[in-house]
Design a protein around this motif. Sequence first.
Motif, PDB file in Angstrom:
ATOM      1  N   PHE A 302       0.857  -1.169   0.000  1.00  0.00           N
ATOM      2  CA  PHE A 302       0.000   0.000   0.000  1.00  0.00           C
ATOM      3  C   PHE A 302       0.906   1.236   0.000  1.00  0.00           C
ATOM      4  CE2 PHE A 302      -2.490  -3.426   1.649  1.00  0.00           C
ATOM      5  CZ  PHE A 302      -3.797  -3.185   1.243  1.00  0.00           C
ATOM      6  N   VAL A 303       0.302   2.416  -0.174  1.00  0.00           N
ATOM      7  CA  VAL A 303       1.084   3.651  -0.274  1.00  0.00           C
ATOM      8  C   VAL A 303       0.676   4.603   0.843  1.00  0.00           C
ATOM      9  CG1 VAL A 303       1.755   5.588  -1.742  1.00  0.00           C
ATOM     10  CG2 VAL A 303       1.156   3.386  -2.781  1.00  0.00           C
ATOM     11  N   LEU A 304       1.654   5.030   1.621  1.00  0.00           N
ATOM     12  CA  LEU A 304       1.410   6.060   2.631  1.00  0.00           C
ATOM     13  C   LEU A 304       1.052   7.369   1.924  1.00  0.00           C
ATOM     14  CD1 LEU A 304       4.422   5.204   4.948  1.00  0.00           C
ATOM     15  CD2 LEU A 304       2.008   4.983   5.588  1.00  0.00           C
ATOM     16  N   ASP A 305       0.034   8.039   2.415  1.00  0.00           N
ATOM     17  CA  ASP A 305      -0.457   9.266   1.787  1.00  0.00           C
ATOM     18  C   ASP A 305       0.389  10.454   2.242  1.00  0.00           C
ATOM     19  OD1 ASP A 305      -1.823  11.474   0.856  1.00  0.00           O
ATOM     20  OD2 ASP A 305      -3.805  10.714   1.402  1.00  0.00           O
ATOM     21  N   PRO A 306       1.216  11.031   1.356  1.00  0.00           N
ATOM     22  CA  PRO A 306       2.134  12.098   1.773  1.00  0.00           C
ATOM     23  C   PRO A 306       1.428  13.401   2.115  1.00  0.00           C
ATOM     24  CG  PRO A 306       2.182  11.871  -0.603  1.00  0.00           C
ATOM     25  CD  PRO A 306       1.320  10.752  -0.089  1.00  0.00           C
ATOM     26  N   ARG A 307       0.148  13.504   1.858  1.00  0.00           N
ATOM     27  CA  ARG A 307      -0.582  14.723   2.206  1.00  0.00           C
ATOM     28  C   ARG A 307      -0.865  14.799   3.704  1.00  0.00           C
ATOM     29  NH1 ARG A 307      -5.167  13.793  -2.229  1.00  0.00           N
ATOM     30  NH2 ARG A 307      -5.124  11.823  -1.071  1.00  0.00           N
ATOM     31  N   ARG A 308      -0.652  13.705   4.404  1.00  0.00           N
ATOM     32  CA  ARG A 308      -0.863  13.670   5.852  1.00  0.00           C
ATOM     33  C   ARG A 308       0.425  14.083   6.556  1.00  0.00           C
ATOM     34  NH1 ARG A 308      -4.963   8.747   7.051  1.00  0.00           N
ATOM     35  NH2 ARG A 308      -4.375   9.344   9.181  1.00  0.00           N
ATOM     36  N   ALA A 309       0.327  15.022   7.467  1.00  0.00           N
ATOM     37  CA  ALA A 309       1.516  15.553   8.150  1.00  0.00           C
ATOM     38  C   ALA A 309       2.265  14.460   8.888  1.00  0.00           C
ATOM     39  CB  ALA A 309       1.108  16.668   9.110  1.00  0.00           C
ATOM     40  N   GLU A 310       1.530  13.517   9.502  1.00  0.00           N
ATOM     41  CA  GLU A 310       2.216  12.463  10.262  1.00  0.00           C
ATOM     42  C   GLU A 310       2.986  11.527   9.342  1.00  0.00           C
ATOM     43  OE1 GLU A 310      -2.084  10.915   9.752  1.00  0.00           O
ATOM     44  OE2 GLU A 310      -1.000  12.822   9.877  1.00  0.00           O
ATOM     45  N   VAL A 311       2.528  11.358   8.100  1.00  0.00           N
ATOM     46  CA  VAL A 311       3.280  10.548   7.142  1.00  0.00           C
ATOM     47  C   VAL A 311       4.573  11.250   6.751  1.00  0.00           C
ATOM     48  CG1 VAL A 311       3.283   9.699   4.759  1.00  0.00           C
ATOM     49  CG2 VAL A 311       1.323   9.251   6.243  1.00  0.00           C
ATOM     50  N   ARG A 312       4.490  12.524   6.480  1.00  0.00           N
ATOM     51  CA  ARG A 312       5.711  13.260   6.127  1.00  0.00           C
ATOM     52  C   ARG A 312       6.733  13.189   7.253  1.00  0.00           C
ATOM     53  NH1 ARG A 312       1.668  16.825   4.174  1.00  0.00           N
ATOM     54  NH2 ARG A 312       1.999  18.314   5.879  1.00  0.00           N
ATOM     55  N   ARG A 313       6.277  13.337   8.471  1.00  0.00           N
ATOM     56  CA  ARG A 313       7.180  13.268   9.619  1.00  0.00           C
ATOM     57  C   ARG A 313       7.797  11.872   9.739  1.00  0.00           C
ATOM     58  NH1 ARG A 313      10.141  16.653  11.326  1.00  0.00           N
ATOM     59  NH2 ARG A 313      11.643  14.965  11.126  1.00  0.00           N
ATOM     60  N   HIS A 314       6.975  10.859   9.532  1.00  0.00           N
ATOM     61  CA  HIS A 314       7.440   9.471   9.618  1.00  0.00           C
ATOM     62  C   HIS A 314       8.508   9.182   8.556  1.00  0.00           C
ATOM     63  CE1 HIS A 314       7.376   5.085   9.646  1.00  0.00           C
ATOM     64  NE2 HIS A 314       6.988   5.094   8.377  1.00  0.00           N
ATOM     65  N   VAL A 315       8.270   9.605   7.316  1.00  0.00           N
ATOM     66  CA  VAL A 315       9.221   9.351   6.238  1.00  0.00           C
ATOM     67  C   VAL A 315      10.548  10.045   6.521  1.00  0.00           C
ATOM     68  CG1 VAL A 315       9.705   9.823   3.797  1.00  0.00           C
ATOM     69  CG2 VAL A 315       7.483   8.894   4.483  1.00  0.00           C
ATOM     70  N   ILE A 316      10.494  11.285   6.951  1.00  0.00           N
ATOM     71  CA  ILE A 316      11.734  12.014   7.255  1.00  0.00           C
ATOM     72  C   ILE A 316      12.486  11.327   8.383  1.00  0.00           C
ATOM     73  CG2 ILE A 316      12.637  14.181   8.186  1.00  0.00           C
ATOM     74  CD1 ILE A 316      10.342  15.600   6.674  1.00  0.00           C
ATOM     75  N   ASP A 317      11.785  10.959   9.426  1.00  0.00           N
ATOM     76  CA  ASP A 317      12.452  10.339  10.577  1.00  0.00           C
ATOM     77  C   ASP A 317      13.124   9.024  10.204  1.00  0.00           C
ATOM     78  OD1 ASP A 317      11.710  12.411  12.211  1.00  0.00           O
ATOM     79  OD2 ASP A 317      10.031  11.357  13.142  1.00  0.00           O
ATOM     80  N   LEU A 318      12.441   8.186   9.408  1.00  0.00           N
ATOM     81  CA  LEU A 318      13.036   6.885   9.100  1.00  0.00           C
ATOM     82  C   LEU A 318      14.261   7.044   8.197  1.00  0.00           C
ATOM     83  CD1 LEU A 318      12.528   5.264   6.135  1.00  0.00           C
ATOM     84  CD2 LEU A 318      10.167   5.489   6.872  1.00  0.00           C
ATOM     85  N   CYS A 319      14.220   7.986   7.245  1.00  0.00           N
ATOM     86  CA  CYS A 319      15.379   8.194   6.369  1.00  0.00           C
ATOM     87  C   CYS A 319      16.561   8.764   7.140  1.00  0.00           C
ATOM     88  CB  CYS A 319      15.003   9.113   5.207  1.00  0.00           C
ATOM     89  SG  CYS A 319      13.883   8.374   3.995  1.00  0.00           S
ATOM     90  N   VAL A 320      16.298   9.709   8.017  1.00  0.00           N
ATOM     91  CA  VAL A 320      17.367  10.275   8.839  1.00  0.00           C
ATOM     92  C   VAL A 320      17.955   9.198   9.746  1.00  0.00           C
ATOM     93  CG1 VAL A 320      17.875  11.904  10.693  1.00  0.00           C
ATOM     94  CG2 VAL A 320      16.511  12.637   8.727  1.00  0.00           C
ATOM     95  N   ARG A 321      17.096   8.361  10.326  1.00  0.00           N
ATOM     96  CA  ARG A 321      17.578   7.281  11.198  1.00  0.00           C
ATOM     97  C   ARG A 321      18.508   6.339  10.439  1.00  0.00           C
ATOM     98  NH1 ARG A 321      15.782   2.259  11.359  1.00  0.00           N
ATOM     99  NH2 ARG A 321      13.750   2.731  10.414  1.00  0.00           N
TER     100      ARG A 321
END
Length: 594
Positions: A302-321
């Motif tokens: 499935f695809v996380l919806d990037p229009r959701r603020a919590e998804v954007r935060r999640h994607v940034i956090d996992l890539c930085v980690r």
Amino acid sequence: MHTIDEAAVTTAHEPSAPFEPLLDDVSIAVLATDGGPRPRWTLIQLPSGTHMLEVRAPGSPVEIRLSVPLGDAVGYWHPQAAWRRTLVADWEGRARVSLVNGPAAGCLYEPSGATLLTFAAADPATETTVRFGVSEENDTHVVHLRRQASTAPHRLLLVPRAPSVAAALRPLRDWFATTHPPMPVPDTARRPVYSTWYAFNQDVTAAAVETQAALAADLGCGALILDDGWQRYGNGRGYAGCGDWEPDPAKFPALPAHVARVRAQGLAHLVWVAPLLLGPEADCFGAWATAAPARATVPGAFVLDPRRAEVRRHVIDLCVRLVRDNALDGLKIDFLDQALVYAGDGKGDVGLAMTELLAGLRRELEAVRPDVLIELRQPYAGPGMTPYGNMLRSFDCPADAVANRVRTLDTSLLAVGAVVHSDMVMWSHGASAQTVARQLIGALHCVPQISVRLDQVPQEQLEVVRFWLGQWRRHRELLLDGRVEPGRPDELYPVVSAARGDECWVSVHGDRVVTLDFTAYRTFHLVNGSDRDRLTVEVVGGAGPVRARVQGPDGRMMNDPLTHLPEGPCLLAVPRGGLASLAQPRTAPTEGPR
């Protein structure tokens, strides 16, 4: 006033709107698609000679229509053209574009390559629906761009007629470089890359990758990309296990130590990640399933919806980690175009959401590693993406040298700042030296990536790789920074030249005539990517002596005489997969009177 008929078969059956002269032979019509007042437009010339069209339709979605008489048009290039590069009818020419699916841009051209229409949306992020093609009813080529309501004007860049598609698109690149400053490009991004994907697919282990790293470094590679398969549940060629992005303990029991060992070989280390994909086998699926309501177009996820603020935060956090915890040099970020499963659903603009996500991702990754490497790939490799990535890769085309050539050149036509990378070059164990050379020659006008098991290829093949990567490194500035002229897109770029200073590199991929003008360049490097053991050249500007250096596909010297090239056409003996360098001897200064 009329609303647009979504079911109209051709553009001639859409509601009419008056056309007015715009630029050269291009005409324009604009209308509000909701039946609102007719929009207003203005056209101004920029200092570069490019023109800026502004269309104002406050509160209404708008359609901008461009129309050109057919004349002698033979092809229409656009970033989503793929293999459809000739003219199509307007009942089939359709595209939906946004930041992660190629910009709204196009170029109509004649047999000589001269352009009839060149345009690009000044805003590369906003979702745009495009209809294009030959209007059978009106004997014209049309482009209709439909955009959602905006308080700001809708802007299009238009370029006057130019001698070639590449020449027409250069001023657009220059404009985007100013308005969308590209991400810095470390020197490592401009060096050949070893990738694990075609060599191993998902069957990777730390020990096997480290073996390849040592051999790749010896060949002159500057980076290694650990592709799909390093992560937990990374198996089966599907994406049902995506989401946790933790190392598979059986394959990489200590990922940071593995990264350190690869870096000790002199290679930067990147890993593959598809941060918008969420699979039902991932441990985190339950926590994020509601944020990923739509299925991906790739299997199992499935695809996380990037229009959701919590998804954007999640994607940034996992890539930085990933970068921080494993001391990585960067990431290969895949499947960002999957965000388009949400396009047009009326719940917000996907392109604008991805802009916000990627701006935050770059900012926070650079805080961890200022010289971070980020690989993006077609179709999300347009000028709007270069602020967020510095390696732009061709879409997957295993063992297809033609597709690699065409796709990398397509990307380079609008690439701003970032360097274009080939898809990973691969070949079979029994391939001839000429076959291996043909694969590498298809990746010369970009940064080559390779993906074979270097410890298993025959020595003959290894010598071909060593020769061509060596030639590429020696002429890197010419190939990456020179002025490139690839010719007509519908001909798949059979003769590609790159010129810088007094040198010109010409890659020949068919039985074509190459013009040699030694009044323009002192040295020509001619690559034989054709199926014949000779090249046809035509010398203009006068005959004269040249020093010819001819090498086979593995670099062995074939000939090195001082010879004389007559004016006019002639044949040069150059083996398939080989290289001929022709240089005018420098004349010694005449001694003055004593």
